[in-house]
Design an enzyme around this catalytic site. Structure first.
Site, mmCIF file in Angstrom:
data_model
loop_
_atom_site.group_PDB
_atom_site.id
_atom_site.type_symbol
_atom_site.label_atom_id
_atom_site.label_comp_id
_atom_site.label_asym_id
_atom_site.label_seq_id
_atom_site.Cartn_x
_atom_site.Cartn_y
_atom_site.Cartn_z
ATOM 1 N N HIS A 71 47.264 33.213 56.122
ATOM 2 C CA HIS A 71 46.924 32.825 54.746
ATOM 3 C C HIS A 71 47.469 33.903 53.814
ATOM 4 O O HIS A 71 46.766 34.813 53.393
ATOM 5 C CB HIS A 71 45.414 32.681 54.569
ATOM 6 C CG HIS A 71 45.031 32.539 53.113
ATOM 7 N ND1 HIS A 71 45.351 31.432 52.373
ATOM 8 C CD2 HIS A 71 44.393 33.383 52.272
ATOM 9 C CE1 HIS A 71 44.909 31.597 51.128
ATOM 10 N NE2 HIS A 71 44.336 32.772 51.042
ATOM 11 N N THR A 113 36.536 33.182 54.645
ATOM 12 C CA THR A 113 37.316 32.836 53.455
ATOM 13 C C THR A 113 37.832 34.104 52.772
ATOM 14 O O THR A 113 38.911 34.109 52.182
ATOM 15 C CB THR A 113 36.447 32.014 52.481
ATOM 16 O OG1 THR A 113 36.112 30.764 53.097
ATOM 17 C CG2 THR A 113 37.165 31.722 51.166
ATOM 18 N N ARG A 142 41.897 43.803 46.443
ATOM 19 C CA ARG A 142 42.825 44.924 46.318
ATOM 20 C C ARG A 142 42.697 45.518 44.918
ATOM 21 O O ARG A 142 42.897 44.817 43.925
ATOM 22 C CB ARG A 142 44.253 44.443 46.552
ATOM 23 C CG ARG A 142 45.263 45.589 46.677
ATOM 24 C CD ARG A 142 46.669 45.038 46.723
ATOM 25 N NE ARG A 142 46.924 44.344 47.978
ATOM 26 C CZ ARG A 142 47.708 44.819 48.953
ATOM 27 N NH1 ARG A 142 48.299 45.976 48.808
ATOM 28 N NH2 ARG A 142 47.912 44.139 50.054
ATOM 29 N N GLY A 147 29.445 35.653 43.869
ATOM 30 C CA GLY A 147 30.816 35.670 43.349
ATOM 31 C C GLY A 147 31.232 34.313 42.805
ATOM 32 O O GLY A 147 30.448 33.360 42.787
ATOM 33 N N ASP A 199 45.318 25.980 51.584
ATOM 34 C CA ASP A 199 46.774 25.853 51.648
ATOM 35 C C ASP A 199 47.167 24.446 52.124
ATOM 36 O O ASP A 199 48.088 23.825 51.587
ATOM 37 C CB ASP A 199 47.325 26.908 52.612
ATOM 38 C CG ASP A 199 46.782 28.287 52.294
ATOM 39 O OD1 ASP A 199 47.120 28.828 51.237
ATOM 40 O OD2 ASP A 199 45.977 28.800 53.102
ATOM 41 N N GLY A 259 28.839 37.106 49.820
ATOM 42 C CA GLY A 259 29.515 37.103 48.518
ATOM 43 C C GLY A 259 29.000 35.977 47.649
ATOM 44 O O GLY A 259 29.706 35.428 46.808
#
Ligand code: NAX
Length: 328
Positions: free
Chosen positions: A187, A129, A92, A14, A159, A11
């Site tokens: 997560h 990740t 999503r 990105g 977090d 990725g």
């Protein structure tokens, strides 16, 4: 050492990649004396944009950047890598159910697990990740039977860092005063940031806060929902902070955690703290010589027990779902 450490990043074109690659190339993980070789994996349509990012990496003339390779073939990009940072994932989309999301990501993380199993270096360490990070890590791990399970981890360091920052702000102390923060579980919004074992200037953090209402109704939801708050404010999901946390995670895994402190990593459960065995769940860990160990012997009260159980129940449901889909 002068042998470059080979680091794969997926990725890479990105938004996290745009921050992460420059930090890795500048020596933020392994220090100024260790060269790195980057192996950047993307899907075919993103390769042109990735070439542009590589032009910028070239233009930085980083002394620690030995070499960059890019491509859309996992077996080529993962060949001989020491660390794999699996950032690219399927977000999503509109109307997508959780099952669809898990299935789409299974289509990414199962083949990447298989490719790592085949071609990665013997000392490979895999950090996931890309979301849903814990279950994506479980899928990759399950598809790489020859790589020891403890070499797979999912990122809960963002977090962890968010929890440190919120606590320091509440108490008006620098972040350097905070030790032994723990994120338990997934997560996701069910994660449990734990102040009962954290320390502020050597004193118990929950006692220093002395405000159970703030702890339960402000601190925990602020940390757990921080990702959504960033999207609301920025119009895009956290990227630089996620990249920074990924750097912190990989650096501490490679070089060790400081004496008298620990970090949060999502790693395969051995049943510690009654977290079901085999789930990839966040724990307090220490690292020495590249091997993590779950901190043992912490007392878990009823409040913490309920929070940990709720989050690990969600992880167990995700595991059932990907089992049902034949991904693990
Ligand atoms: P972007 O959508 O900007 O970038 C993702 C990149 O992955 C794209 O360039 C895409 O082409 C690439 N990609 C997709 N499938 C691929 C495949 N099979 N192989 C290689 N590359 C592939 O997302 P970005 O903002 O960079 O976020 C990346 C992931 O991190 C997302 O899943 C996101 O949800 C997750 N995050 C995880 C966090 C954590 O703490 N664990 C926090 C930040 C972030 O939300």
């Amino acid at each position: 050492s002068t042998t470059p450490v080979k680091v794969a990043v997926t990725g890479a074109a990105g938004q996290i990649g745009y921050s992460l690659l420059f930090r890795i190339a500048s020596g933020a993980i392994f220090g100024p004396d260790t060269p790195v070789e980057l192996r950047l994996l993307e899907i075919t349509p993103a390769l042109k944009a990735l070439e542009g990012v590589v032009m910028e990496l070239d233009d930085c003339a980083f002394p620690t950047l030995a070499k960059v390779e890019i491509g859309d073939d996992a077996e080529k990009m993962f060949d001989g890598v020491n660390h794999a940072l699996l950032v690219g994932a399927r977000p999503r989309g509109p109307g997508m159910e959780r099952g669809d999301l898990l299935e789409a990501n299974g289509g990414i993380f199962a083949p990447q697990g298989k490719a790592l199993n085949k071609v990665a270096a013997d000392d490979i360490r895999v950090t996931v990740t890309g979301n849903p990070a814990n279950t994506n890590a479980l899928i990759a791990m399950s598809n790489a039977p020859d790589i020891p399970q403890e070499r797979f981890a999912a990122l809960t360091r963002l977090d962890h860092n968010r929890a440190i920052s919120q606590l320091a702000a509440k108490l008006g102390v620098p972040v350097t005063e905070i030790r032994k923060m723990t994120i338990w579980g997934n997560h996701s919004a069910t994660q449990y940031p734990d102040l009962f074992h954290a320390e502020v200037g050597g004193k118990n953090a929950a006692e220093a806060v002395n405000d159970q209402d703030w702890l339960a109704n402000t601190f925990i939801p602020t940390v757990a929902k921080r990702g959504a708050a960033i999207i609301d404010a920025r119009g895009a999901s956290s990227a630089a902070s996620a990249a920074s946390a990924t750097i912190d995670h990989v650096r501490d895994w490679a070089l060790g955690t400081p004496e008298g402190d620990w970090v949060s990593m999502s790693v395969v459960s051995d049943g510690s703290y009654d977290v079901p065995e085999g789930l990839i769940s966040s724990f307090p860990v220490t690292v020495k010589d590249g091997e993590w160990e779950i901190v043992q012997g912490l007392e878990i009260d009823d409040f913490s027990r309920g929070k940990i159980d709720a989050s690990t129940k969600e992880l167990a449901e995700e595991r059932e779902a990907v089992k049902g889909l034949g991904l693990i």
